[in-house]
Write an enzyme that holds these catalytic residues in place. Structure first.
Site, PDB file in Angstrom:
ATOM      1  N   TYR A 143      25.843  -7.600  44.559  1.00 24.32           N
ATOM      2  CA  TYR A 143      25.649  -6.483  45.480  1.00 24.32           C
ATOM      3  C   TYR A 143      25.549  -5.186  44.679  1.00 24.32           C
ATOM      4  O   TYR A 143      26.516  -4.756  44.053  1.00 24.32           O
ATOM      5  CB  TYR A 143      26.826  -6.443  46.457  1.00 24.32           C
ATOM      6  CG  TYR A 143      26.764  -5.422  47.567  1.00 24.32           C
ATOM      7  CD1 TYR A 143      25.667  -4.583  47.766  1.00 24.32           C
ATOM      8  CD2 TYR A 143      27.831  -5.294  48.448  1.00 24.32           C
ATOM      9  CE1 TYR A 143      25.627  -3.668  48.791  1.00 24.32           C
ATOM     10  CE2 TYR A 143      27.822  -4.372  49.478  1.00 24.32           C
ATOM     11  CZ  TYR A 143      26.725  -3.562  49.649  1.00 24.32           C
ATOM     12  OH  TYR A 143      26.701  -2.640  50.673  1.00 24.32           O
ATOM     13  N   LYS A 171      21.736  -8.311  46.595  1.00 24.62           N
ATOM     14  CA  LYS A 171      21.648  -7.397  47.727  1.00 24.62           C
ATOM     15  C   LYS A 171      21.416  -6.008  47.160  1.00 24.62           C
ATOM     16  O   LYS A 171      22.281  -5.449  46.490  1.00 24.62           O
ATOM     17  CB  LYS A 171      22.928  -7.436  48.565  1.00 24.62           C
ATOM     18  CG  LYS A 171      22.904  -6.444  49.736  1.00 24.62           C
ATOM     19  CD  LYS A 171      24.185  -6.488  50.541  1.00 24.62           C
ATOM     20  CE  LYS A 171      24.165  -5.413  51.645  1.00 24.62           C
ATOM     21  NZ  LYS A 171      25.393  -5.411  52.458  1.00 24.62           N
TER      22      LYS A 171
END
Length: 306
Positions: A143, A171
């Site tokens: 992320y 992400k």
């Protein structure tokens, strides 16, 4: 519906409901029954998975028992028919690995992991962090959220992280849509997943293979429709749906995104409820703007149905 093994599709970063309870932290206890119902609702509405214990799920405001039980609730409720990607964010590698081990034990399909929180890690420390989490054996979605962590996982750094076994997705939440193609060039093995709702269409059109999303807590079926249109290359139809929603979606990239999304849930007749500290109620002027942006989106969607 078969969830994608590359952690793609529309995965909802699920908001967490609380009930008033004077004996609980900050006077709010986690409402696990209502959380289970919410997980069922977004999956019944077509979303491909749920992401418990993300930032939107207020993981940093939970105690250890609560945090694990939230993940267990998601797995028990929808794990047989949707992907469950558990957030294992932590200040240090050994703590993140601990949460990863518990997620694996509890039946998660994958892990979502920030670089070390609080501390601004260097590249070697970042690689060590993800190596420890990936060593647990579940697919890992790295992320990148430089806004909150002050650590930017650049495409060049992602190339190195992608060499770690079990790292399968990224992400991307920098807000820079150029990153999608750059990451695909640097690390073609990993799936690039749109992280910021207000650039999701742009990201999907550039080849993102998933959307780890906030506003499907409010508009799950419509978000899946947007994802499907974009992935099918139906640009005009996708734009017609996206443009009336994007003012609301912009709240996903603001500091008050948790309060705004919970408010949106209430506007569409769902339970949003309060947040635990440090998040407090929205100031009156900001609340009015959230309401205006959400009500505009709702009015558009209701008009389409009529």
């Amino acid at each position: 519906m078969t969830p994608s093994k590359d952690l793609g599709g529309v995965v909802v970063a699920t908001a967490l409901p609380y009930a008033e309870d004077a004996s609980a932290p900050a006077g709010l206890r986690v409402d696990y029954d209502r959380y289970a119902e919410h997980c069922r609702w977004v999956v019944d509405s077509g979303c491909h998975g749920v992401g418990p214990n993300g930032s939107l799920g207020e993981y940093s405001s939970l105690n250890q028992e609560e945090r694990r039980k939230v993940a267990q609730t998601a797995v028990a409720t929808v794990g047989d028919r949707a992907t469950v990607i558990v957030g294992v964010h932590a200040p240090c590698a050994h703590e993140a690995r601990h949460w990863a081990e518990l997620a694996a034990e509890d039946g998660a399909d994958g892990l979502l992991c920030l670089p070390p929180t609080i501390y601004r890690a260097n590249e070697g420390e970042i690689l060590h962090h993800f190596e420890q989490v990936a060593a647990v054996g579940l697919p890992v979605m790295v992320y990148n959220n430089p806004i909150d962590t002050k650590v930017d996982l650049t495409p060049e750094l992602i190339r190195e992280i992608a060499e770690i076994d079990n790292v399968s997705a990224i992400k991307e939440f920098s807000g820079d849509v150029r990153r999608v193609l750059e990451i695909r060039e640097q690390a073609p093995r990993v799936n690039v997943v749109a992280g910021a709702d207000d650039v999701v269409l742009e990201s999907l059109l550039m080849g993102a293979g998933g959307w780890f999303a906030g506003f499907p807590n409010v508009f799950p079926a419509e978000s899946v429709r947007l994802y499907e249109l974009a992935r099918a290359g139906k640009v005009e139809e996708a734009r017609a749906l996206y443009e009336p929603l994007v003012a609301a979606f912009r709240w996903d990239s603001r500091t008050e995104f948790v309060q705004a999304i919970k408010r949106g849930m209430e506007i569409v007749g769902r339970f949003g409820g309060p947040c635990r500290p440090p998040r407090g109620p929205l100031p009156e002027e900001m609340l009015a703007q959230v309401d205006a942006d959400l009500e505009r989106a709702v009015k558009y969607l209701q008009g389409k149905e009529n």
